[in-house]
Design an enzyme around this catalytic site. Structure first.
Site, PDB file in Angstrom:
ATOM      1  N   GLY A   1       0.851  -1.190   0.000  1.00 12.44           N
ATOM      2  CA  GLY A   1       0.000   0.000   0.000  1.00 12.44           C
ATOM      3  C   GLY A   1       0.878   1.228   0.000  1.00 12.44           C
TER       4      GLY A   1
ATOM      5  N   GLN B   1       2.892   9.873   2.309  1.00 21.92           N
ATOM      6  CA  GLN B   1       4.256   9.338   2.239  1.00 21.92           C
ATOM      7  C   GLN B   1       5.060   9.913   1.069  1.00 21.92           C
ATOM      8  OE1 GLN B   1       2.603   5.108   2.629  1.00 21.92           O
ATOM      9  NE2 GLN B   1       4.625   4.923   3.540  1.00 21.92           N
TER      10      GLN B   1
ATOM     11  N   CYS C   1       6.598  -0.693   6.943  1.00 20.86           N
ATOM     12  CA  CYS C   1       6.210   0.591   6.343  1.00 20.86           C
ATOM     13  C   CYS C   1       7.320   1.059   5.409  1.00 20.86           C
ATOM     14  CB  CYS C   1       6.007   1.620   7.451  1.00 20.86           C
ATOM     15  SG  CYS C   1       5.435   3.219   6.846  1.00 20.86           S
ATOM     16  N   LEU C   2       6.937   1.514   4.232  1.00 19.92           N
ATOM     17  CA  LEU C   2       7.936   1.983   3.263  1.00 19.92           C
ATOM     18  C   LEU C   2       8.668   3.222   3.778  1.00 19.92           C
ATOM     19  CD1 LEU C   2       5.885   1.485  -0.017  1.00 19.92           C
ATOM     20  CD2 LEU C   2       7.713   0.034   0.892  1.00 19.92           C
TER      21      LEU C   2
ATOM     22  N   HIS D   1      -3.671   0.810   8.196  1.00 26.64           N
ATOM     23  CA  HIS D   1      -2.302   1.352   8.209  1.00 26.64           C
ATOM     24  C   HIS D   1      -2.210   2.604   7.313  1.00 26.64           C
ATOM     25  CE1 HIS D   1       2.229   0.894   8.124  1.00 26.64           C
ATOM     26  NE2 HIS D   1       2.011   1.623   7.048  1.00 26.64           N
ATOM     27  N   GLU D   2      -2.834   2.526   6.120  1.00 25.70           N
ATOM     28  CA  GLU D   2      -2.758   3.661   5.181  1.00 25.70           C
ATOM     29  C   GLU D   2      -3.587   4.842   5.655  1.00 25.70           C
ATOM     30  OE1 GLU D   2      -0.248   1.260   3.125  1.00 25.70           O
ATOM     31  OE2 GLU D   2      -0.498   3.425   3.225  1.00 25.70           O
TER      32      GLU D   2
ATOM     33  N   HIS E   1      -1.770   6.909   7.970  1.00 28.31           N
ATOM     34  CA  HIS E   1      -0.835   7.837   7.291  1.00 28.31           C
ATOM     35  C   HIS E   1      -1.550   9.145   6.939  1.00 28.31           C
ATOM     36  CE1 HIS E   1       2.963   5.764   6.824  1.00 28.31           C
ATOM     37  NE2 HIS E   1       2.421   4.721   6.235  1.00 28.31           N
TER      38      HIS E   1
HETATM   39  O1  K2U Z   1       4.347   2.011   4.018  1.00 22.07           O
HETATM   40  C1  K2U Z   1       3.235   1.606   3.701  1.00 22.07           C
HETATM   41  O2  K2U Z   1       2.201   2.164   4.047  1.00 22.07           O
HETATM   42  C2  K2U Z   1       3.136   0.335   2.911  1.00 22.07           C
HETATM   43  C3  K2U Z   1       3.140  -0.860   3.808  1.00 22.07           C
HETATM   44  C4  K2U Z   1       1.709  -1.299   3.848  1.00 22.07           C
HETATM   45  C5  K2U Z   1       1.372  -2.365   4.813  1.00 22.07           C
HETATM   46  C6  K2U Z   1       1.762  -2.303   6.136  1.00 22.07           C
HETATM   47  C7  K2U Z   1       1.377  -3.310   7.020  1.00 22.07           C
HETATM   48  C8  K2U Z   1       0.593  -4.351   6.587  1.00 22.07           C
HETATM   49  C9  K2U Z   1       0.195  -4.387   5.263  1.00 22.07           C
HETATM   50  C10 K2U Z   1       0.588  -3.413   4.383  1.00 22.07           C
HETATM   51  C11 K2U Z   1       4.200  -1.797   3.166  1.00 22.07           C
HETATM   52  O3  K2U Z   1       3.620  -2.464   2.089  1.00 22.07           O
HETATM   53  S1  K2U Z   1       4.948  -2.869   4.277  1.00 22.07           S
HETATM   54  C12 K2U Z   1       4.951  -4.407   3.542  1.00 22.07           C
HETATM   55  C13 K2U Z   1       4.488  -5.429   4.550  1.00 22.07           C
HETATM   56  C14 K2U Z   1       3.247  -6.011   4.420  1.00 22.07           C
HETATM   57  C15 K2U Z   1       2.826  -6.926   5.378  1.00 22.07           C
HETATM   58  C16 K2U Z   1       3.634  -7.241   6.456  1.00 22.07           C
HETATM   59  C17 K2U Z   1       4.880  -6.628   6.584  1.00 22.07           C
HETATM   60  C18 K2U Z   1       5.317  -5.707   5.636  1.00 22.07           C
HETATM   61 ZN    ZN Z   2       3.316   2.870   6.041  1.00 23.88          ZN
END
Ligand code: K2U
Ligand code: ZN
Length: 171
Positions: free
Chosen positions: A44, A49, A90-91, A132-133, A136
């Site tokens: 996501g 971000q 999180c990115l 999570h998004e 943000h």
């Molecule tokens: O930085 C972001 O928002 C993107 C995250 C989104 C996300 C966070 C937690 C759970 C699901 C999605 C990144 O895609 S982190 C990638 C990820 C996904 C699941 C578990 C761990 C890391």
């Molecule tokens: Zn994030």
């Protein structure tokens, strides 16, 4: 691709404004965010971000990375009492993963790339990612659910990592 802000950049704590009209500018932003998310192997990405403070989220939880979801002006209209605690990343906080409590199921209302309002039920990874998004867009990063000690260690690590990358770029 767009530059992804790195925690603890203060701009990550900006509260995003609702999108007034889904016009060509917003559609370009959505396309740029999707390209950036796929390039960064993200599940996501929120506009906050990439330092755009409007309520736009893109998500793709599919294995094949071919199911992009666009959430403009998203709202959680229903959330389950039941909570889950899954590992999150999180990115904006690379290589950091930790558990965060989230509603197990949510019903989301949003506007799509064509300006149409739609609703969907989410559970599993999609439910977690939406929450999570949406954090943000409210200027909240997942590390804020962790202890002060953990948050401080992460802050120090991120500052060090960013400094090293910037030094590397200058070399
Ligand atoms: O930085 C972001 O928002 C993107 C995250 C989104 C996300 C966070 C937690 C759970 C699901 C999605 C990144 O895609 S982190 C990638 C990820 C996904 C699941 C578990 C761990 C890391
Ligand atoms: Zn994030």
């Amino acid at each position: 691709q767009l530059h992804i802000l790195r925690y603890p950049d203060p701009r990550l704590h900006t509260v995003a404004k609702p999108v007034a009209e889904v016009d060509a500018r917003i559609r370009q932003l959505v396309d740029d965010m999707l390209e950036t998310m796929y390039a960064a192997d993200g599940v996501g990405l929120a506009a906050t971000q990439v330092d755009v403070h409007e309520r736009v989220i893109v998500i793709d939880t599919s294995q094949e990375r071919d199911t992009p979801r666009v959430l403009i002006n998203p709202e959680i209209v229903k959330a389950s009492e039941r909570m889950v605690e899954g590992e999150e990343g999180c990115l904006s906080v690379p290589q950091i993963y930790d558990k965060v409590p989230r509603h197990a199921e949510v019903t989301v209302r949003a506007t799509n790339r064509d300006g149409e309002v739609y609703e969907f039920d989410a559970d599993g990874l999609l439910a977690v990612c939406v929450q999570h998004e949406m954090d943000h867009l409210m200027g909240k990063v997942f590390v804020e659910y962790l202890s002060l000690m953990k948050r401080d260690r992460i802050k120090t690590k991120m500052i060090k990592k960013t400094r090293e990358e910037e030094a590397e770029a200058r070399r």
